[in-house]
Design a protein around this motif. Structure first.
Motif, PDB file in Angstrom:
ATOM      1  N   ALA A   6       0.806  -1.217   0.000  1.00  0.00           N
ATOM      2  CA  ALA A   6       0.000   0.000   0.000  1.00  0.00           C
ATOM      3  C   ALA A   6       0.840   1.269   0.000  1.00  0.00           C
ATOM      4  N   HIS A   7       1.973   1.245   0.691  1.00  0.00           N
ATOM      5  CA  HIS A   7       2.756   2.462   0.882  1.00  0.00           C
ATOM      6  C   HIS A   7       3.938   2.589  -0.068  1.00  0.00           C
ATOM      7  N   SER A   8       4.308   1.525  -0.772  1.00  0.00           N
ATOM      8  CA  SER A   8       5.436   1.590  -1.695  1.00  0.00           C
ATOM      9  C   SER A   8       4.967   2.097  -3.056  1.00  0.00           C
ATOM     10  N   HIS A   9       5.794   2.913  -3.673  1.00  0.00           N
ATOM     11  CA  HIS A   9       5.479   3.448  -4.997  1.00  0.00           C
ATOM     12  C   HIS A   9       6.677   3.216  -5.912  1.00  0.00           C
ATOM     13  N   GLY A  10       6.400   2.889  -7.155  1.00  0.00           N
ATOM     14  CA  GLY A  10       7.470   2.609  -8.087  1.00  0.00           C
ATOM     15  C   GLY A  10       8.002   1.198  -7.909  1.00  0.00           C
TER      16      GLY A  10
END
Length: 434
Positions: free
Chosen positions: A297-301
């Motif tokens: 949910a909190h990781s991007h890329g």
């Protein structure tokens, strides 16, 4: 080894010139060549170039759980190689054995654990766990939580992070400039851990890493209550609990995993060794359902961490078959039963010799601790050498002024073979101390 045998001489010479051995004396290798050149394994035995049999009292490196020479594992590897030997798992590419193994691990592991990041072995697994712990707190907007607490007498591998976490000082002294933010605490003291957390500040600590039984550090068995207290402390201070089950997993302790004895679930669990019984390189880090969901949910890329062989299809296929063997042959319960006999045998030997002050173990992991006052030459290495001459492979631990002999035979060992192991060990101890 017969020094006058031309083939042996050639192999010895090539070994001395070209093969740098892991965790070995380079000078001893150059002076004497390899201690053994093994050419075959069957059951609990290894056979050297001259045909001499050695009872493998260490499962090689705590890992040949189902024993040597399992043809069905070779057949599975061949079938998978003929179909798909390797393909990358980067960029969300996948393969059937990796998917099926990850799902199987979720079914047999402590109940909170759900998803697996695959590595090539235990050192990579622990390094991965440390990086994921720090990444987790970073994406949770708590970037100061990056310190890793490990226990003294622990062993977590030889990659840079794993070495830095290892609680055996000689490993950390091997190369200067260790990774920062690793702390060490007494290996059995809850009070010392709590004091360290309070002193450093829980807002700076990412995780605590713990072997349920310290293996390479001397087979130190943590009480179930210790593991339960650790779980509670990690919850109280908001630390991630990493269980290093590289040695203790897949039946070694008489349970599927060492944490099962205490009925606890870690946030991450590092696995390797027994997952394939050494028939193919493989390791992994299992994440709890909550941790996996929050990272997602909190990781991007892109998750910028991965190894070429993460999710290696052939290794995963071997692991699936290996786990099937462990289950179908009831090797976990067998390890518990034979482990009781092994520990009883060790304690019987202890009672006969005042030089031995402790016999300890759980499942098919056991140790004899010799009295060591820091002045006398350690006895355990001499007993290991005497046992080797009699056809039994064991290991000695002399770190941190310890004088300990350790033993971890394959889970398939039967009573006759166990009695042979104990008989050789007793005669070896007698030869050294008498």
């Amino acid at each position: 080894m017969k020094k006058n045998d031309e083939t042996s001489r050639n192999l010895i010479g090539l070994d001395q010139q070209h093969f740098i051995h892991p965790t070995s004396s380079m000078q001893q290798q150059q002076q004497h060549g390899p201690a053994h050149i093994f050419v075959r394994g069957k059951g609990v035995y290894l056979y050297d170039h001259d045909g001499k049999a050695y009872l493998d009292g260490m499962s090689s490196l705590w890992n040949v759980n189902v024993g040597h020479g399992r043809r069905e594992l070779g057949e599975v590897a061949k079938k998978q190689m003929d179909t798909l030997a390797f393909s990358s798992c980067f960029a969300t590419f996948s393969n059937k054995p990796a998917i099926e193994l990850a799902a199987k691990l979720a079914r047999v592991s402590p109940p909170s654990l759900r998803a697996t990041f695959f590595t090539s072995g235990g050192s990579e697994a622990n390094d991965t766990a440390f990086k994921l712990a720090r990444h987790y707190w970073k994406v949770k907007d708590q970037p100061k939580k990056r310190k890793i607490i490990a226990r003294m007498k622990s062993y977590h591998g030889v990659a840079m992070g794993a070495t830095s976490a290892t609680g055996l000082k000689p490993f950390r002294d091997f190369a200067p400039s260790l990774a920062p933010d690793f702390l060490h605490v007494d290996h059995m003291s809850i009070e010392a851990l709590r004091a360290l957390i309070d002193r450093e500040g829980p807002e700076t600590i990412a995780a605590f890493v713990c072997e349920p039984i310290q293996g390479a550090g001397g087979v130190h068995v943590a009480p179930d209550s210790y593991l339960c207290d650790i779980r509670s402390i990690c919850d109280e201070y908001e630390l991630l609990f990493i269980a290093d089950e590289v040695i203790t997993g897949f039946g070694r302790t008489g349970a599927y995993f060492g944490c099962d004895h205490a009925n606890i679930s870690p946030d991450m669990m590092c696995i390797a060794k027994g997952i394939t019984s050494g028939y193919a390189p493989l390791g992994g880090v299992m994440l709890s359902k909550s941790l996996h969901e929050q990272l997602t949910a909190h990781s991007h890329g892109t998750l910028l961490h991965g190894y070429t062989y993460s999710g290696h299809p052939t290794s995963c296929a071997v692991a699936l078959k290996n786990i099937q063997i462990i289950e179908e042959e009831n090797l976990i319960d067998h390890a518990a039963t034979m482990g009781e006999k092994l520990l009883l045998g060790f304690r019987t030997i202890q009672e006969q010799y005042s030089e031995i002050h402790d016999a300890r173990g759980r499942g098919l992991m056991a140790a004899l601790a010799f009295s060591h006052n820091g002045k006398n030459e350690p006895l355990a290495p001499k007993v290991v050498q005497a046992a080797d001459q009699r056809g039994l492979i064991l290991r000695a631990v002399t770190f941190d002024q310890q004088d300990v002999l350790v033993c971890a035979p394959p889970l398939i060992i039967n009573e006759e073979e166990l009695n042979q192991l104990l008989s050789i060990l007793e005669s070896s101890v007698q030869a050294v101390v008498s």
